[in-house]
Design a protein around this motif. Structure first.
Motif, PDB file in Angstrom:
ATOM      1  N   LYS A 188     -10.382  -8.029  -2.700  1.00  0.00           N
ATOM      2  CA  LYS A 188     -11.223  -6.857  -2.953  1.00  0.00           C
ATOM      3  C   LYS A 188     -12.429  -6.830  -2.010  1.00  0.00           C
ATOM      4  N   ASN A 189     -12.992  -7.977  -1.730  1.00  0.00           N
ATOM      5  CA  ASN A 189     -14.130  -8.042  -0.803  1.00  0.00           C
ATOM      6  C   ASN A 189     -13.711  -7.612   0.596  1.00  0.00           C
ATOM      7  N   HIS A 190     -12.518  -8.053   1.024  1.00  0.00           N
ATOM      8  CA  HIS A 190     -12.021  -7.654   2.342  1.00  0.00           C
ATOM      9  C   HIS A 190     -11.740  -6.154   2.365  1.00  0.00           C
ATOM     10  N   LEU A 191     -11.194  -5.635   1.286  1.00  0.00           N
ATOM     11  CA  LEU A 191     -10.917  -4.208   1.187  1.00  0.00           C
ATOM     12  C   LEU A 191     -12.212  -3.405   1.289  1.00  0.00           C
ATOM     13  N   GLU A 192     -13.264  -3.905   0.678  1.00  0.00           N
ATOM     14  CA  GLU A 192     -14.553  -3.221   0.709  1.00  0.00           C
ATOM     15  C   GLU A 192     -15.047  -3.043   2.150  1.00  0.00           C
ATOM     16  N   GLU A 193     -14.766  -4.028   2.998  1.00  0.00           N
ATOM     17  CA  GLU A 193     -15.178  -3.963   4.398  1.00  0.00           C
ATOM     18  C   GLU A 193     -14.388  -2.909   5.182  1.00  0.00           C
ATOM     19  N   LEU A 194     -13.209  -2.534   4.689  1.00  0.00           N
ATOM     20  CA  LEU A 194     -12.345  -1.583   5.378  1.00  0.00           C
ATOM     21  C   LEU A 194     -12.482  -0.160   4.855  1.00  0.00           C
ATOM     22  N   LYS A 195     -13.233   0.036   3.768  1.00  0.00           N
ATOM     23  CA  LYS A 195     -13.215   1.316   3.058  1.00  0.00           C
ATOM     24  C   LYS A 195     -13.603   2.498   3.934  1.00  0.00           C
ATOM     25  N   MET A 196     -14.526   2.325   4.854  1.00  0.00           N
ATOM     26  CA  MET A 196     -14.982   3.435   5.691  1.00  0.00           C
ATOM     27  C   MET A 196     -13.867   3.940   6.604  1.00  0.00           C
ATOM     28  N   ALA A 197     -12.882   3.076   6.894  1.00  0.00           N
ATOM     29  CA  ALA A 197     -11.804   3.450   7.813  1.00  0.00           C
ATOM     30  C   ALA A 197     -10.595   4.037   7.097  1.00  0.00           C
ATOM     31  N   LEU A 198     -10.573   3.970   5.754  1.00  0.00           N
ATOM     32  CA  LEU A 198      -9.421   4.468   5.003  1.00  0.00           C
ATOM     33  C   LEU A 198      -9.393   5.996   4.993  1.00  0.00           C
ATOM     34  N   ARG A 199      -8.178   6.546   5.089  1.00  0.00           N
ATOM     35  CA  ARG A 199      -7.981   7.994   5.084  1.00  0.00           C
ATOM     36  C   ARG A 199      -6.925   8.359   4.038  1.00  0.00           C
ATOM     37  N   PRO A 200      -6.888   9.612   3.580  1.00  0.00           N
ATOM     38  CA  PRO A 200      -5.892  10.004   2.568  1.00  0.00           C
ATOM     39  C   PRO A 200      -4.462   9.782   3.045  1.00  0.00           C
ATOM     40  N   TYR A 201      -3.671   9.142   2.211  1.00  0.00           N
ATOM     41  CA  TYR A 201      -2.243   8.917   2.451  1.00  0.00           C
ATOM     42  C   TYR A 201      -1.444   9.567   1.332  1.00  0.00           C
ATOM     43  N   MET A 202      -0.136   9.619   1.500  1.00  0.00           N
ATOM     44  CA  MET A 202       0.727  10.231   0.507  1.00  0.00           C
ATOM     45  C   MET A 202       2.013   9.421   0.402  1.00  0.00           C
ATOM     46  N   ASN A 203       2.634   9.440  -0.772  1.00  0.00           N
ATOM     47  CA  ASN A 203       3.918   8.754  -0.918  1.00  0.00           C
ATOM     48  C   ASN A 203       5.065   9.731  -0.723  1.00  0.00           C
ATOM     49  N   VAL A 204       6.193   9.209  -0.252  1.00  0.00           N
ATOM     50  CA  VAL A 204       7.380  10.017   0.032  1.00  0.00           C
ATOM     51  C   VAL A 204       8.599   9.273  -0.475  1.00  0.00           C
ATOM     52  N   SER A 205       9.510   9.984  -1.123  1.00  0.00           N
ATOM     53  CA  SER A 205      10.789   9.419  -1.521  1.00  0.00           C
ATOM     54  C   SER A 205      11.889  10.046  -0.677  1.00  0.00           C
ATOM     55  N   THR A 206      12.747   9.213  -0.092  1.00  0.00           N
ATOM     56  CA  THR A 206      13.820   9.724   0.759  1.00  0.00           C
ATOM     57  C   THR A 206      15.209   9.501   0.162  1.00  0.00           C
ATOM     58  N   ASN A 207      15.321   8.562  -0.759  1.00  0.00           N
ATOM     59  CA  ASN A 207      16.622   8.282  -1.377  1.00  0.00           C
ATOM     60  C   ASN A 207      16.403   7.522  -2.686  1.00  0.00           C
ATOM     61  N   GLU A 208      17.486   7.099  -3.323  1.00  0.00           N
ATOM     62  CA  GLU A 208      17.388   6.447  -4.632  1.00  0.00           C
ATOM     63  C   GLU A 208      16.757   5.054  -4.560  1.00  0.00           C
ATOM     64  N   ASP A 209      16.534   4.529  -3.352  1.00  0.00           N
ATOM     65  CA  ASP A 209      15.901   3.212  -3.224  1.00  0.00           C
ATOM     66  C   ASP A 209      14.389   3.307  -3.034  1.00  0.00           C
ATOM     67  N   THR A 210      13.861   4.520  -2.870  1.00  0.00           N
ATOM     68  CA  THR A 210      12.420   4.692  -2.642  1.00  0.00           C
ATOM     69  C   THR A 210      11.847   5.648  -3.686  1.00  0.00           C
ATOM     70  N   VAL A 211      11.888   5.217  -4.950  1.00  0.00           N
ATOM     71  CA  VAL A 211      11.579   6.150  -6.045  1.00  0.00           C
ATOM     72  C   VAL A 211      10.432   5.694  -6.943  1.00  0.00           C
ATOM     73  N   ASN A 212       9.730   4.620  -6.590  1.00  0.00           N
ATOM     74  CA  ASN A 212       8.595   4.201  -7.420  1.00  0.00           C
ATOM     75  C   ASN A 212       7.484   3.657  -6.536  1.00  0.00           C
ATOM     76  N   LYS A 213       6.368   3.310  -7.146  1.00  0.00           N
ATOM     77  CA  LYS A 213       5.169   2.951  -6.388  1.00  0.00           C
ATOM     78  C   LYS A 213       5.355   1.722  -5.486  1.00  0.00           C
ATOM     79  N   ALA A 214       6.284   0.853  -5.846  1.00  0.00           N
ATOM     80  CA  ALA A 214       6.526  -0.332  -5.025  1.00  0.00           C
ATOM     81  C   ALA A 214       7.446  -0.036  -3.840  1.00  0.00           C
ATOM     82  N   THR A 215       8.232   1.038  -3.922  1.00  0.00           N
ATOM     83  CA  THR A 215       9.271   1.277  -2.914  1.00  0.00           C
ATOM     84  C   THR A 215       9.108   2.577  -2.133  1.00  0.00           C
ATOM     85  N   TYR A 216       8.165   3.457  -2.524  1.00  0.00           N
ATOM     86  CA  TYR A 216       7.948   4.690  -1.774  1.00  0.00           C
ATOM     87  C   TYR A 216       7.681   4.404  -0.291  1.00  0.00           C
TER      88      TYR A 216
END
Length: 449
Positions: A188-216
């Motif tokens: 979390k401390n390392h993430l805090e150092e990167l926060k200014m560089a983070l930009r909005p991302y989005m998840n995408v599902s392309t098939n039945e193997d990419t259908v949840n938060k761990a696999t999108y």
């Protein structure tokens, strides 16, 4: 008085005896001393190693590195390309260990039931043997499944006091869960150092193997303010590379196509002066290179690094176990650079005892600056997704990754030769990995790289 004198004499005798014994011991140590010259020999070997760039400069955690970092916190998704600051996340493993390893497998899409709603994802451009990653990149030891490979790591930073890491394979059916001794606060401390560089991302599902938060699939939602960079290249000397790869002076001849061939009893080189590419084959090695990436990845890294071959920000980009071929690709600002004729790549395969094949472009960046033009705004991820899903030429189910990278553009002169001192540019653009190959996304079409 007499007793006092006797005690003094006794003390003198004991002291003299100790001094004599010490002298004898020191003399024997000097006679039998053999200096440990292993470190000296090692340093001399490094100094005598021929090179085309600074030797042993690249760290393996900067070469075996991800494409991007994604931060998921509930419904909020942000991310960034894998800059050097992102790669330094591996530093939290220093002097830590893995307490527990659990293998997970699902017939259908992988389901990580214990994964919290707050985690980091590191996506990699190719599959990597987990044993090599743990031992060489993170410097931690753990008993993990033989031959397990991953191309995604998930750091669960809210599930418990200690960090839990999931390594997920490219099929999205298997994972290795590793409970570490690392405090989640470190991540979390390392993430805090990167926060200014983070930009909005989005998840995408392309098939039945990419259908949840761990696999999108995850990618930038609406890439904007992306600069184009102008660069001037330096030329890597063919003679310097020949001196590294040949034991003695090779024979030189020119082919009808204008290529130059260098060869002797141990190897042969094909040098294309127009394309600025160099290909070496070791004739003393078996024609079949090593297929075991647990051997090939660390040995090719060491070999290239010892002669300064990572002349730019090169990263492990593809591993072809069928051919034994490894590709290291050039990056800029944490984004991959693409170019059709391999000027941006080092391709290498390992034989039984040493390098079997070695190909690379002979350009290295000298000066890279903002070209001064207005920053670009690329199509949104939803536009890219929609175009791919509705295309008759693309099997959308086989889309594996979507990233923003750079297209390398070099102008050619009237004789069709590359003018490397004139306005070569790195232009930001969408790239799509489809069925294991990378393509440039251009107005709904995929152009092979």
């Amino acid at each position: 008085m007499v007793i006092g004198m006797r005690i003094k004499e006794l003390i003198k005798s004991i002291t003299l005896t100790i001094l004599v014994i010490s002298s004898i011991v020191l003399t024997l140590l000097i006679w039998n001393f053999t200096p440990d010259i292993a470190d000296v020999d090692s340093e001399l070997a490094k100094e005598n190693t021929k090179s085309i760039g600074p030797r042993f400069e690249s760290q393996i955690n900067q070469v075996i590195a991800p494409l991007q970092l994604v931060h998921v916190h509930g419904t909020n998704i942000e991310g960034m390309p894998a800059t050097r600051e992102v790669n330094e996340l591996s530093d939290i493993f220093a002097k830590q260990h893995i307490n527990k390893v659990v293998y997970i497998e699902n017939d259908q899409s992988l389901l990580l039931r214990e994964l919290s709603d707050h985690f980091l994802i590191l996506d990699y451009p190719t599959d990597i043997p987990i044993a090599i990653y743990l031992s060489d990149v993170l410097d931690v030891q753990a008993k993990v499944p033989n031959h397990f490979k991953f191309n995604r790591l998930i750091y669960d930073i809210d599930s418990a006091e200690h960090l839990v890491v999931y390594a997920i394979d490219e099929t999205r059916h298997r994972a290795v869960k590793m409970t570490t001794s690392i405090k989640t606060s470190s991540a979390k401390n390392h993430l805090e150092e990167l926060k200014m560089a983070l930009r909005p991302y989005m998840n995408v599902s392309t098939n039945e193997d990419t259908v949840n938060k761990a696999t999108y699939l995850y990618a930038p939602k609406a890439p904007e303010n992306l600069k184009t960079y102008r660069t001037i290249f330096n030329h890597i000397s063919v003679e310097d590379l020949n001196a590294i790869l040949f034991d003695d002076t090779p024979i030189v001849r020119t082919t009808k196509s204008g290529n130059t061939i260098y060869n002797n009893n141990t190897g042969v080189v094909n040098y294309d002066p127009d394309r600025k590419t160099y290909h070496y084959t070791n004739l003393t090695e078996d024609e079949y290179s090593t297929r075991d990436m647990n051997i090939s990845i660390p040995r090719t890294f060491d070999y290239i690094n010892e002669h300064g071959g990572f002349t730019d920000d090169f990263r492990l980009f593809n591993t072809n176990k069928d051919q034994g071929l490894i590709t290291y690709q050039m990056f800029l600002n944490g984004r991959p650079i693409f170019y059709p004729n391999q000027l941006n790549q080092i391709l290498v395969s390992w034989g039984e005892r040493g390098i079997f094949e070695y190909s690379r472009g002979l350009l290295k960046t000298n000066v890279t600056i903002d070209n001064g033009e207005k920053p670009k705004k690329l199509p949104t991820l939803e536009d890219v997704r929609g175009a791919l899903a509705s295309s008759n030429q693309v099997d959308y189910r086989k889309v594996e990754q979507l990233v923003v990278g750079y297209r390398m553009v070099s102008k050619k002169g009237p004789d069709n030769r590359l003018e490397i001192q004139e306005n070569s540019q790195f232009e930001p653009i969408w790239f799509v990995k489809h069925e294991g190959k990378w393509y440039e996304f251009n107005d709904g079409e995929l152009i092979e790289q």
